[in-house]
Design a protein around this motif. Structure first.
Motif, PDB file in Angstrom:
ATOM      1  N   LEU A  28       0.811  -1.215   0.000  1.00  0.00           N
ATOM      2  CA  LEU A  28       0.000   0.000   0.000  1.00  0.00           C
ATOM      3  C   LEU A  28       0.843   1.263   0.000  1.00  0.00           C
ATOM      4  CD1 LEU A  28      -2.705   1.450   0.147  1.00  0.00           C
ATOM      5  CD2 LEU A  28      -2.599   1.234   2.629  1.00  0.00           C
ATOM      6  N   VAL A  29       1.775   1.355   0.951  1.00  0.00           N
ATOM      7  CA  VAL A  29       2.574   2.579   1.059  1.00  0.00           C
ATOM      8  C   VAL A  29       3.477   2.744  -0.160  1.00  0.00           C
ATOM      9  CG1 VAL A  29       4.395   1.433   2.387  1.00  0.00           C
ATOM     10  CG2 VAL A  29       4.107   3.899   2.563  1.00  0.00           C
ATOM     11  N   LEU A  30       3.983   1.636  -0.689  1.00  0.00           N
ATOM     12  CA  LEU A  30       4.847   1.709  -1.869  1.00  0.00           C
ATOM     13  C   LEU A  30       4.066   2.159  -3.101  1.00  0.00           C
ATOM     14  CD1 LEU A  30       6.824  -1.612  -1.305  1.00  0.00           C
ATOM     15  CD2 LEU A  30       7.655   0.710  -0.890  1.00  0.00           C
ATOM     16  N   ILE A  31       2.863   1.593  -3.277  1.00  0.00           N
ATOM     17  CA  ILE A  31       2.047   1.951  -4.432  1.00  0.00           C
ATOM     18  C   ILE A  31       1.544   3.386  -4.309  1.00  0.00           C
ATOM     19  CG2 ILE A  31      -0.125   1.455  -5.633  1.00  0.00           C
ATOM     20  CD1 ILE A  31       0.297  -1.490  -4.942  1.00  0.00           C
ATOM     21  N   MET A  32       1.128   3.770  -3.091  1.00  0.00           N
ATOM     22  CA  MET A  32       0.677   5.152  -2.885  1.00  0.00           C
ATOM     23  C   MET A  32       1.793   6.138  -3.208  1.00  0.00           C
ATOM     24  SD  MET A  32      -1.664   4.996   0.585  1.00  0.00           S
ATOM     25  CE  MET A  32      -1.930   6.771   0.603  1.00  0.00           C
ATOM     26  N   MET A 249      -4.584   1.314  -8.549  1.00  0.00           N
ATOM     27  CA  MET A 249      -4.083   0.262  -7.671  1.00  0.00           C
ATOM     28  C   MET A 249      -4.018   0.737  -6.222  1.00  0.00           C
ATOM     29  SD  MET A 249      -1.045  -1.336 -10.080  1.00  0.00           S
ATOM     30  CE  MET A 249      -0.422  -2.400  -8.769  1.00  0.00           C
ATOM     31  N   ALA A 250      -3.616   2.003  -6.025  1.00  0.00           N
ATOM     32  CA  ALA A 250      -3.563   2.565  -4.673  1.00  0.00           C
ATOM     33  C   ALA A 250      -4.955   2.652  -4.066  1.00  0.00           C
ATOM     34  CB  ALA A 250      -2.915   3.956  -4.707  1.00  0.00           C
ATOM     35  N   ILE A 251      -5.931   3.061  -4.868  1.00  0.00           N
ATOM     36  CA  ILE A 251      -7.314   3.170  -4.399  1.00  0.00           C
ATOM     37  C   ILE A 251      -7.856   1.798  -4.010  1.00  0.00           C
ATOM     38  CG2 ILE A 251      -9.680   3.704  -5.118  1.00  0.00           C
ATOM     39  CD1 ILE A 251      -8.468   5.927  -6.886  1.00  0.00           C
TER      40      ILE A 251
END
Length: 372
Positions: A28-32, A249-251
């Motif tokens: 999550l944090v990486l994609i965000m 993807m982040a959403i």
């Protein structure tokens, strides 16, 4: 292992869910972060939060409707579902909905200002803020071991803020402003979580129904952000301005992560969940080195180690809850909430995104799941 313990492909479901949660927390944090730096045209965070709330609303509504079908002998009563969602004391969800919406917006802002590794470690501050809110508002009594873990957590987060060689690829970071937004997000997370817990304690509505209400009411402040805060930009450039596949993807990762937590807290204990959190922090830091050219300094390593240890220590320590305040009154509802037993009260999640809230009594600790 109990004979009736659920399995998936012959593997206990609690271990499967923990592996998925660890991957989701790390990803999550990486994609965000990557979604905020992959393009020079940055998307409006308010639109991402709105789409996330819409996704959670439909998923939770589906699950809540399935529960309603079971309770009504295989029939789906639209009227019953509608009255369950918008009737009674549903107005109580307005406050946490607003707080969570602001928090979710701040998460996107924070991950834009901090490198992924620093954000992941710093966001564990939500353990401290939620614990303090729980002590102040719910009368929770923490053990000495838990207080010590909170001290370790604070020291560790302070250490990771010391200057180090950060990312060279992507947008520049703003450590102080980023830390400030993380702090505000963690405070809002703690306040909203404790309020949500008090509502659950005095309600007969299912947790999924409460989550439908929360997502529904979250759309009001989310729409305010779209049309007022980012209104000029959205009108000029469009709702999906700056969107890439990484944005979607982040959403999706943010919206559906809470469903994984719901399985984890039902089938696994908090010690294993704390272990998954610690592993996800390690994976995020290592991935930041590989993907974002993040350089780990000695102070960052020491701080991250303290945070990891404090997170595991907090989850494995016993605590008791002595309510000093009565639950919020409900209209013709007895004090009951659907919950699942857990061994300890971790009132936070590890994803940088708070996903579960604690409800406990003097004799037994219970965990109520909040998808956020």
């Amino acid at each position: 292992m109990a004979l009736d313990a659920p399995e998936l492909f012959g593997i206990p479901l609690k271990y499967v869910s923990l592996v998925i949660l660890t991957i989701q927390n790390s990803a999550l944090v990486l994609i965000m972060r990557y979604s905020r730096i992959v393009s020079t045209e940055q998307y409006y965070t308010s639109t991402a939060v709105l789409l996330s709330e819409l996704t959670k609303f439909w998923v939770c509504l589906y699950i809540s409707s399935k529960d309603s079908i079971k309770e009504n002998g295989g029939r789906l009563s639209i009227k019953a579902v509608y009255e369950d969602i918008v009737g009674g004391d549903s107005w109580k969800m307005l406050i946490p909905a607003a707080l969570y919406t602001i928090q979710n917006n701040l998460q996107f802002v924070s991950v834009s200002l901090l490198d992924a590794a620093t954000f992941q470690v710093s966001y564990q501050l939500k353990i401290l803020t939620t614990a303090l809110c729980s002590v102040a508002l719910l009368g929770t009594v923490l053990s000495a071991r838990r207080w010590l873990s909170l001290v370790f957590l604070t020291v560790g987060i302070i250490l990771v803020q010391f200057p180090s060689s950060a990312e060279t690829a992507g947008a520049s970071t703003s450590p102080m402003l980023g830390l400030f937004t993380v702090f505000i997000a963690c405070v809002l997370s703690g306040l909203a979580g404790v309020y949500f817990e008090k509502v659950l304690k005095g309600s007969r509505k299912s947790v999924w129904t409460r989550n439908v209400q929360l997502s529904l009411f979250s759309m009001v402040p989310a729409l305010f952000g779209v049309f007022v805060v980012d209104g000029a930009g959205v009108r000029q450039n469009g709702f999906l301005y700056g969107y890439t596949k990484w944005t979607y993807m982040a959403i999706a990762c943010q919206a559906l992560g809470g469903l994984v937590v719901a399985v984890v807290v039902k089938y696994a204990d908090n010690i294993l969940k704390g272990f998954a959190t610690s592993i996800s922090i390690i994976l995020s830091c290592l991935a930041s080195v590989w993907f974002f050219d993040f350089h780990i300094s000695l102070t960052f390593m020491a701080g991250a180690s303290l945070v990891i240890y404090a997170t595991y220590m907090y989850g494995s320590a016993a605590a008791s809850n002595i309510p000093k305040h009565s639950p919020l009154p409900t209209s013709s509802e007895s004090p009951h909430t659907r919950s699942v037993s857990d061994d300890s009260d971790d009132p936070t999640t590890a994803t940088g995104i708070r996903m579960n809230d604690l409800s406990s009594s003097n004799d037994e600790h219970k965990l109520n799941v909040k998808v956020i």
